[in-house]
Design an enzyme around this catalytic site. Structure first.
Site, short mmCIF file in Angstrom:
data_model
loop_
_atom_site.label_atom_id
_atom_site.label_comp_id
_atom_site.label_asym_id
_atom_site.label_seq_id
_atom_site.Cartn_x
_atom_site.Cartn_y
_atom_site.Cartn_z
N ASP A 108 -20.23 10.63 58.05
CA ASP A 108 -20.64 10.33 59.02
C ASP A 108 -19.65 9.31 60.45
OD1 ASP A 108 -21.48 7.40 58.53
OD2 ASP A 108 -19.76 6.50 57.47
N ASP A 127 -14.70 3.23 58.53
CA ASP A 127 -14.86 1.81 58.44
C ASP A 127 -14.20 1.50 57.03
OD1 ASP A 127 -16.95 2.91 57.59
OD2 ASP A 127 -18.23 2.21 59.35
N1 SAM Z 1 -22.14 4.85 60.38
C1 SAM Z 1 -21.84 4.74 62.01
C2 SAM Z 1 -22.75 5.07 63.20
O1 SAM Z 1 -24.28 5.36 62.36
O2 SAM Z 1 -22.16 5.94 63.51
C3 SAM Z 1 -20.44 6.37 61.79
C4 SAM Z 1 -19.48 5.05 61.63
S1 SAM Z 1 -18.20 5.53 61.73
C5 SAM Z 1 -16.88 4.23 61.90
C6 SAM Z 1 -17.52 6.88 62.88
C7 SAM Z 1 -16.19 7.40 62.84
O3 SAM Z 1 -15.95 8.69 63.22
C8 SAM Z 1 -14.89 6.37 63.57
O4 SAM Z 1 -14.09 6.12 62.65
C9 SAM Z 1 -14.60 7.58 64.53
O5 SAM Z 1 -13.29 7.28 64.44
C10 SAM Z 1 -14.54 8.97 63.73
N2 SAM Z 1 -14.73 9.65 64.61
C11 SAM Z 1 -15.04 10.19 65.61
N3 SAM Z 1 -14.78 11.29 66.03
C12 SAM Z 1 -14.51 12.11 64.84
C13 SAM Z 1 -14.34 13.25 64.86
N4 SAM Z 1 -14.15 14.04 66.06
N5 SAM Z 1 -13.00 13.26 63.56
C14 SAM Z 1 -13.55 12.44 62.56
N6 SAM Z 1 -13.50 11.54 62.68
C15 SAM Z 1 -14.08 11.53 63.30
#
Ligand code: SAM
Length: 505
Positions: A367, A295
């Site tokens: 994150d 994000d």
């Molecule tokens: N602040 C948030 C929370 O409290 O849950 C996390 C936000 S952030 C948008 C999480 C991001 O992690 C998402 O955009 C998702 O696509 C990414 N994500 C999920 N699995 C992942 C992985 N295996 N490797 C890298 N990114 C990943």
């Protein structure tokens, strides 16, 4: 059996096999989207489907030889209807009833039983055209090949480009058209009355599914908006997750698979707490790695430091980072962080990136969504933290969000245990983020940590020295528990997480 009819039946078994796997994948993935725990949803879906297919095959013995074609046409038409509306039914079950699980299992059973009838009926029909040996070998090989095609089409083309609702409707249309095809291909063999009656049924089902496909987007948007409090301003099914951005007045919320990722009203508390203690303690801030954080809000905080020259942001999903780079509401909130020259966006699984990369970072900020799934929990494992440790420069610092020490206490402390087992000194802290509740993080240093040395040199709304010193007190409801560290070969974290959420939330 006319030659053309036999050929048509072989095409039919292949297409029906594609649809059968598509229905299973759809029910498994939509259920995971609503209920989480994809391992459980896919296990249940596949188990019930296969058992019901066994039931269908058994029931096929009651179909008399002279009714094979009629029953085959009928089952394709019904399968088309049921499979076609399956995703819509799941949305309605989740949004408006308390019986999602029962409904989902009943749907899997009904569709599975119809699918189970296909192979025996078609094999018996084809036996009239050759030997049982060739009929069986033709039918089964096409059936398995169709399954392969479906499992390739589903994640790469159908789900990302059509979305779940339209994928179901298209598969349903294929089955209904196959039903109509059987009726037309064997017109000469069927009685006139049966021909007309089955033809009419097929046309009605095709018309209903066609109309739903036409109106489907509006319907899906209505069902979906009933699941969220605020107005949906962006909704997208990516290859990895359902992405929904909502807005009320100036307030934005991002949901992935129905789980809140941030609320603009208080996200600064979360992101400042994740970023600034680590940045304040890191000896070098030139190179920073963010894992997740698609994000752009973590990157926004990192870019407040003038020394930062390079930020690698590794987020699995290009659809999320694209949204954060292009959506006007999001670029305003993240200060256009993901379009800044210092930031390199890498769309890759964080674990794969960690295994490959060698150039060290002064700070690593994790994150990611909560470890509710094994696929996410692997990034909260001893092995992932060991890789991070190798990638940290001397006196580098890692910070990770670690979910709630109150609501998922075992999971929170299991993450600390994994960091320690990977050789880090750990400092745990938590704060209140109203949209999330009590929220926790861990700070980790490979060469020890002195949290009292943190001073906050960039403008912040929430965190400062005084607030920071108050965040490390854990009352009796959140105090450390003797829990296991999460490892790839002993993945305890997602289980800890789900156990707590099922009893507390
Ligand atoms: N602040 C948030 C929370 O409290 O849950 C996390 C936000 S952030 C948008 C999480 C991001 O992690 C998402 O955009 C998702 O696509 C990414 N994500 C999920 N699995 C992942 C992985 N295996 N490797 C890298 N990114 C990943």
């Amino acid at each position: 059996m006319p030659r053309l009819g036999a050929l048509f039946l072989l095409v039919a078994i292949f297409s029906a096999a594609v649809c059968a796997i598509v229905y299973q994948l759809l029910i498994g993935s939509v259920s995971s989207y609503f209920l989480g725990n994809s391992v459980e949803q896919f296990s249940l879906t596949i188990g019930f489907f296969l058992a019901a297919m066994g039931l269908g095959s058994w029931l096929s013995r009651f179909v008399a030889d002279d009714l094979l074609l009629t029953r085959l046409a009928q089952l394709e038409i019904w399968l088309g209807l049921l499979g076609g509306i399956s995703v819509g039914v799941l949305y309605v079950l989740y949004g408006y009833t308390d019986h999602f699980r029962v409904g989902m299992l009943a749907l899997s059973t009904a569709i599975g039983a119809l699918i189970g009838l296909e192979v025996p009926l078609i094999t018996r029909l084809l036996r009239g055209h050759g030997t049982l040996r060739t009929a069986l070998s033709n039918v089964l090989s096409l059936d398995y090949l169709g399954a392969l095609l479906a499992s390739l089409l589903f994640p790469y083309i159908l789900l990302p480009f059509l979305g779940s609702l339209h994928t179901a409707l298209v598969a349903g249309l294929v089955n209904a058209v196959l039903g109509l095809g059987v009726v037309l291909a064997f017109k000469g063999v069927l009685e006139q009355r049966t021909f007309r009656w089955l033809g009419a049924q097929a046309l009605v089902v095709i018309a209903v599914l066609g109309a739903l496909a036409w109106q489907g987007e509006g319907l899906r948007a209505r069902w979906e908006s009933d699941l969220y409090e605020d107005r949906i301003v962006h909704s997208e099914q990516s290859a990895y997750q359902q992405i929904v951005l909502t807005r009320r007045d100036e307030h934005l919320r991002l949901y992935l698979n129905g789980h809140l990722q941030f609320a603009s009203i208080d996200e600064h508390r979360y992101h400042e707490a994740l970023v600034h203690p680590a940045m304040a303690l890191a000896l070098s801030r030139e190179r920073v790695l963010i894992i997740g954080g698609g994000d752009g809000l973590t990157a926004r905080e990192v870019l407040k430091y003038a020394e930062v020259q390079h930020v690698d942001l590794v987020d699995l999903d290009p659809a999320v980072t694209r949204l954060a780079q292009r959506n006007i509401h999001l670029t305003r909130l993240n200060d256009n962080a993901l379009n800044r020259r210092q930031v390199r966006v890498i769309n890759e699984d964080g674990f794969v990136f960690l295994q490959r990369e060698h150039v060290p970072y002064g700070a690593i900020l994790i994150d990611l969504p909560d470890p509710r799934e094994e696929s996410l929990a692997k990034l909260y494992s001893v092995e992932a933290y060991r890789l991070c440790r190798k990638l940290l420069s001397p006196q580098g610092v890692l910070a990770t969000q670690a979910s709630s020490p109150y609501h998922v206490r075992e999971a929170y402390w299991s993450i600390a245990a994994a960091l320690e087992e990977a050789g880090f000194a750990v400092h745990s802290y938590h704060l209140h983020v109203p949209s999330f509740g009590e929220w926790g993080f861990h700070l980790a240093g490979p060469d020890g940590l002195d949290p009292t040395a943190a001073s906050f040199a960039v403008p912040t709304r929430y965190i400062d020295r005084q607030v920071w010193s108050a965040l490390a007190v854990f009352d009796g409801d959140m105090a450390r528990l003797p829990v296991q560290a999460n490892r790839l070969d002993r993945p305890v974290l997602a289980r800890y997480y789900r156990q707590s959420t099922s009893t507390q939330f």
